[in-house]
Every structure is written in C-alpha cells, then in structure tokens.
Design a protein around this motif. Structure first.
Motif, PDB file in Angstrom:
ATOM      1  N   LYS A  86       0.827  -1.205   0.000  1.00  0.00           N
ATOM      2  CA  LYS A  86       0.000   0.000   0.000  1.00  0.00           C
ATOM      3  C   LYS A  86       0.861   1.254   0.000  1.00  0.00           C
ATOM      4  CE  LYS A  86      -3.640   2.393   2.588  1.00  0.00           C
ATOM      5  NZ  LYS A  86      -2.920   3.683   2.552  1.00  0.00           N
ATOM      6  N   ARG A  87       1.891   1.252   0.845  1.00  0.00           N
ATOM      7  CA  ARG A  87       2.748   2.440   0.942  1.00  0.00           C
ATOM      8  C   ARG A  87       3.501   2.697  -0.359  1.00  0.00           C
ATOM      9  NH1 ARG A  87       5.732   2.721   6.850  1.00  0.00           N
ATOM     10  NH2 ARG A  87       3.968   2.102   8.163  1.00  0.00           N
ATOM     11  N   VAL A  88       3.994   1.631  -0.985  1.00  0.00           N
ATOM     12  CA  VAL A  88       4.725   1.781  -2.254  1.00  0.00           C
ATOM     13  C   VAL A  88       3.801   2.352  -3.325  1.00  0.00           C
ATOM     14  CG1 VAL A  88       5.848   0.534  -4.144  1.00  0.00           C
ATOM     15  CG2 VAL A  88       6.455   0.017  -1.780  1.00  0.00           C
ATOM     16  N   ASP A  89       2.599   1.797  -3.447  1.00  0.00           N
ATOM     17  CA  ASP A  89       1.652   2.285  -4.451  1.00  0.00           C
ATOM     18  C   ASP A  89       1.315   3.753  -4.204  1.00  0.00           C
ATOM     19  OD1 ASP A  89       1.649  -0.184  -5.607  1.00  0.00           O
ATOM     20  OD2 ASP A  89      -0.310  -0.798  -4.832  1.00  0.00           O
ATOM     21  N   ASP A  90       1.050   4.104  -2.949  1.00  0.00           N
ATOM     22  CA  ASP A  90       0.707   5.488  -2.614  1.00  0.00           C
ATOM     23  C   ASP A  90       1.867   6.435  -2.928  1.00  0.00           C
ATOM     24  OD1 ASP A  90      -1.764   4.655  -1.757  1.00  0.00           O
ATOM     25  OD2 ASP A  90      -1.290   4.763   0.391  1.00  0.00           O
ATOM     26  N   ALA A  91       3.089   5.983  -2.603  1.00  0.00           N
ATOM     27  CA  ALA A  91       4.256   6.831  -2.832  1.00  0.00           C
ATOM     28  C   ALA A  91       4.484   7.060  -4.329  1.00  0.00           C
ATOM     29  CB  ALA A  91       5.500   6.200  -2.204  1.00  0.00           C
ATOM     30  N   LEU A  92       4.344   6.005  -5.126  1.00  0.00           N
ATOM     31  CA  LEU A  92       4.540   6.143  -6.568  1.00  0.00           C
ATOM     32  C   LEU A  92       3.451   7.000  -7.200  1.00  0.00           C
ATOM     33  CD1 LEU A  92       5.719   2.529  -7.439  1.00  0.00           C
ATOM     34  CD2 LEU A  92       7.072   4.622  -7.569  1.00  0.00           C
ATOM     35  N   LYS A  93       2.235   6.870  -6.720  1.00  0.00           N
ATOM     36  CA  LYS A  93       1.150   7.714  -7.239  1.00  0.00           C
ATOM     37  C   LYS A  93       1.390   9.179  -6.895  1.00  0.00           C
ATOM     38  CE  LYS A  93      -2.366   4.061  -7.083  1.00  0.00           C
ATOM     39  NZ  LYS A  93      -3.542   3.521  -6.350  1.00  0.00           N
ATOM     40  N   SER A  94       1.983   9.428  -5.735  1.00  0.00           N
ATOM     41  CA  SER A  94       2.201  10.808  -5.295  1.00  0.00           C
ATOM     42  C   SER A  94       3.181  11.549  -6.186  1.00  0.00           C
ATOM     43  CB  SER A  94       2.694  10.833  -3.849  1.00  0.00           C
ATOM     44  OG  SER A  94       4.024  10.350  -3.762  1.00  0.00           O
ATOM     45  N   VAL A  95       4.035  10.808  -6.900  1.00  0.00           N
ATOM     46  CA  VAL A  95       5.011  11.450  -7.793  1.00  0.00           C
ATOM     47  C   VAL A  95       4.742  11.098  -9.258  1.00  0.00           C
ATOM     48  CG1 VAL A  95       6.807  11.570  -6.025  1.00  0.00           C
ATOM     49  CG2 VAL A  95       6.681   9.550  -7.484  1.00  0.00           C
ATOM     50  N   ASN A  96       3.536  10.593  -9.532  1.00  0.00           N
ATOM     51  CA  ASN A  96       3.128  10.256 -10.907  1.00  0.00           C
ATOM     52  C   ASN A  96       4.049   9.241 -11.571  1.00  0.00           C
ATOM     53  OD1 ASN A  96       0.915  12.122 -10.861  1.00  0.00           O
ATOM     54  ND2 ASN A  96       2.373  13.779 -11.210  1.00  0.00           N
ATOM     55  N   MET A  97       4.451   8.226 -10.801  1.00  0.00           N
ATOM     56  CA  MET A  97       5.312   7.174 -11.340  1.00  0.00           C
ATOM     57  C   MET A  97       4.687   5.790 -11.219  1.00  0.00           C
ATOM     58  SD  MET A  97       8.194   8.264 -12.644  1.00  0.00           S
ATOM     59  CE  MET A  97       9.305   6.868 -12.506  1.00  0.00           C
ATOM     60  N   TYR A  98       3.414   5.711 -10.834  1.00  0.00           N
ATOM     61  CA  TYR A  98       2.775   4.416 -10.610  1.00  0.00           C
ATOM     62  C   TYR A  98       2.714   3.580 -11.886  1.00  0.00           C
ATOM     63  CZ  TYR A  98      -0.739   0.976  -9.184  1.00  0.00           C
ATOM     64  OH  TYR A  98      -1.400  -0.197  -8.907  1.00  0.00           O
ATOM     65  N   GLU A  99       2.456   4.214 -13.009  1.00  0.00           N
ATOM     66  CA  GLU A  99       2.348   3.483 -14.279  1.00  0.00           C
ATOM     67  C   GLU A  99       3.683   2.876 -14.706  1.00  0.00           C
ATOM     68  OE1 GLU A  99      -0.558   2.900 -15.612  1.00  0.00           O
ATOM     69  OE2 GLU A  99      -1.467   4.096 -14.005  1.00  0.00           O
ATOM     70  N   LEU A 100       4.756   3.349 -14.138  1.00  0.00           N
ATOM     71  CA  LEU A 100       6.095   2.849 -14.496  1.00  0.00           C
ATOM     72  C   LEU A 100       6.671   1.956 -13.397  1.00  0.00           C
ATOM     73  CD1 LEU A 100       7.668   6.092 -16.009  1.00  0.00           C
ATOM     74  CD2 LEU A 100       6.597   4.194 -17.218  1.00  0.00           C
ATOM     75  N   ARG A 101       5.820   1.443 -12.526  1.00  0.00           N
ATOM     76  CA  ARG A 101       6.293   0.694 -11.351  1.00  0.00           C
ATOM     77  C   ARG A 101       7.040  -0.581 -11.707  1.00  0.00           C
ATOM     78  NH1 ARG A 101       0.994   0.058 -12.147  1.00  0.00           N
ATOM     79  NH2 ARG A 101      -0.023  -1.980 -11.948  1.00  0.00           N
ATOM     80  N   HIS A 102       6.802  -1.153 -12.913  1.00  0.00           N
ATOM     81  CA  HIS A 102       7.494  -2.374 -13.317  1.00  0.00           C
ATOM     82  C   HIS A 102       8.671  -2.096 -14.258  1.00  0.00           C
ATOM     83  CE1 HIS A 102       3.372  -4.347 -12.446  1.00  0.00           C
ATOM     84  NE2 HIS A 102       4.161  -4.456 -11.397  1.00  0.00           N
ATOM     85  N   ARG A 103       8.985  -0.840 -14.456  1.00  0.00           N
ATOM     86  CA  ARG A 103      10.077  -0.451 -15.361  1.00  0.00           C
ATOM     87  C   ARG A 103      11.421  -0.637 -14.664  1.00  0.00           C
ATOM     88  NH1 ARG A 103       9.988   3.397 -19.535  1.00  0.00           N
ATOM     89  NH2 ARG A 103       7.801   2.786 -19.751  1.00  0.00           N
ATOM     90  N   GLU A 104      12.444  -0.939 -15.458  1.00  0.00           N
ATOM     91  CA  GLU A 104      13.804  -1.024 -14.925  1.00  0.00           C
ATOM     92  C   GLU A 104      14.340   0.399 -14.723  1.00  0.00           C
ATOM     93  OE1 GLU A 104      16.278  -3.752 -17.273  1.00  0.00           O
ATOM     94  OE2 GLU A 104      14.392  -4.474 -18.136  1.00  0.00           O
ATOM     95  N   PRO A 105      14.863   0.706 -13.546  1.00  0.00           N
ATOM     96  CA  PRO A 105      15.297   2.078 -13.253  1.00  0.00           C
ATOM     97  C   PRO A 105      16.316   2.630 -14.247  1.00  0.00           C
ATOM     98  CG  PRO A 105      15.156   0.842 -11.224  1.00  0.00           C
ATOM     99  CD  PRO A 105      14.940  -0.149 -12.338  1.00  0.00           C
TER     100      PRO A 105
END
Length: 244
Positions: A121-140
C-alpha cells in the motif's frame, strides 16, 4: 522547538596530494520545527559536505550536529537520526538498489520489518504521489534523470520523515524534468521541516531563513528581503543569478 542544531562544525578532506583541505569552518545554525531553511553559496563553499553531516554520513572534525537531541557522533543514535531525516540527493543513480521501480521504493520498509500488505500500500501510494505508478514495473536504468529523481522522492514519501533534506535535487535536470520534480518536492515538503541546498536562488525567496556559506564559514543569515537590504554576499549572488 529546535530540531537540528549545527554547533561550530568544521570538516577537512584529504586532497589528491594528501594535503588537508578545509571544507567547513566553524559552521553554526539551528532549525526549528516546521521551518523552511535554505543553504546557499558558491561552488566549493561546503554545501553538500554540510548536507552529509545532517544525517551522519559525515562526522565533524570538530563541533557537533544534533538531530532531535541526538548527536550524529553517537553510533547508538544514528539509526534514529536517519529515520527522521529523509534525503533527496542530486544524483539519484547513487541511490538505486533494485532492478525494478517498485522494488527499489520498497527496499527500506522491507528492512524495517513492515508487513508485506502495508508495504504494498505504501509503495503504491508513494509512486502515485510522484506520478510514477504506471512505471512501477520499469527497470530504473531505462528511466530519464527526472523519473529517477521522482523515484528518490517516492522513497522519502514512503518513509514519511519529519525532516526533509534536499541536496540540489533538481540541478542536473532539464527545464521540463525540473518542473515535474519540483512539483513532487513541494508536495513532499508540505507539513515538514525542510532544508534545501539551492543552486537557483529564486527557489528560496520564501525560506524562513537563508544561511549563506563561503569558504570561511557562515557569512550571513536572514530572510531574502533582509539579506537583499543588507547588500552583502547573498545580494551579490542574487544579482549575478538574475542576470544569467
């Protein structure tokens, strides 16, 4: 309430020829809860060196740094200090530790023993807060510099520390990336005590206090308006910046 106290801190590096180089000289200032403090100065004035002292990455040669009353020199307190100070550095590549975005953001909480469902939950919320949720499975390593920096910010969102330290977090980005990252940083800073090391002086005009560093230590302290009226080091720096 005083949260951070920097007390007569000096630090010395060894140069390539082994001769010591003074990076900080008798630096002192304090930060109260909820304040926005900016550290500014020319290259070589010790800004980034000072930032690394504020969460114990570097220790003073002389003087002390206290965070919530804990001395960074005390090994038993360093975990508590780093738990309370979230840092976003200039180069996000130095902080990437995992092979996909969501695992990288989750790295810290896994080490703290937080339940997997809560981490998710925290990871999803954090990624959404910076507009990066759609890229959560991308290689950094396939992300742009601005996207990598937003991952760094997501980590701090997840950590939710009371103190935020920004070490020239947007200085290496192009204008569009800087705009997006700055928006994320502003959301992150809401309700927190914030220290920022700034290269663009227009971003610190609203700081509660500006500390101006030189090679000889702290040259001036005050608000933007106070320092501009004084006509000293900061005023000259601001004048130079505004003509660029």
């Amino acid at each position: 309430m005083e949260i951070i106290k920097v007390e007569n801190v000096s630090y010395r590096y060894k140069s390539y020829d082994s001769k010591p180089v003074d990076a900080l000289k008798n630096v002192s200032f304090s930060v109260n809860e909820g304040e926005f403090l900016a550290l500014v100065g020319a290259n070589g004035s010790g800004k980034s060196t000072l930032a690394k002292h504020l969460n114990g990455l570097l220790l003073p040669r002389s003087g002390n740094v206290f965070v919530f009353g804990h001395n960074t020199k005390d090994d038993k307190d360093i975990y508590e200090i780093r738990k309370n100070v979230g840092v976003v550095f200039q180069n996000p590549d130095n902080q990437i530790v995992a092979t996909i975005v969501e695992d990288d953001v989750a790295f810290g909480p896994e080490n703290l023993g937080i339940e997997p469902k809560e981490i998710r939950k925290r990871v999803d919320d954090a990624l959404k807060s910076v507009n990066m949720y759609e890229l959560r499975h991308r290689e950094p390593h396939k992300l742009s510099g601005g996207q990598k920096q937003r991952i760094s910010i997501a980590r701090v969102f997840l950590k939710n520390p009371p103190v935020l330290l920004l070490d020239e977090a947007t200085s290496a980005l192009d204008n569009e990336s800087e705009r997006l990252v700055q928006q994320s940083l502003e959301r992150l800073a809401e309700g927190r005590t914030t220290l920022t090391i700034a290269h663009r002086l227009t971003t610190v005009r609203n700081a509660d206090e500006i500390v101006v560093l030189t090679e000889d230590g702290v040259a001036e302290k005050g608000t933007h308006d106070e320092l501009m009226k004084k006509g000293g080091v900061y005023s000259k720096m601001y004048g130079m910046y505004s003509t660029i």
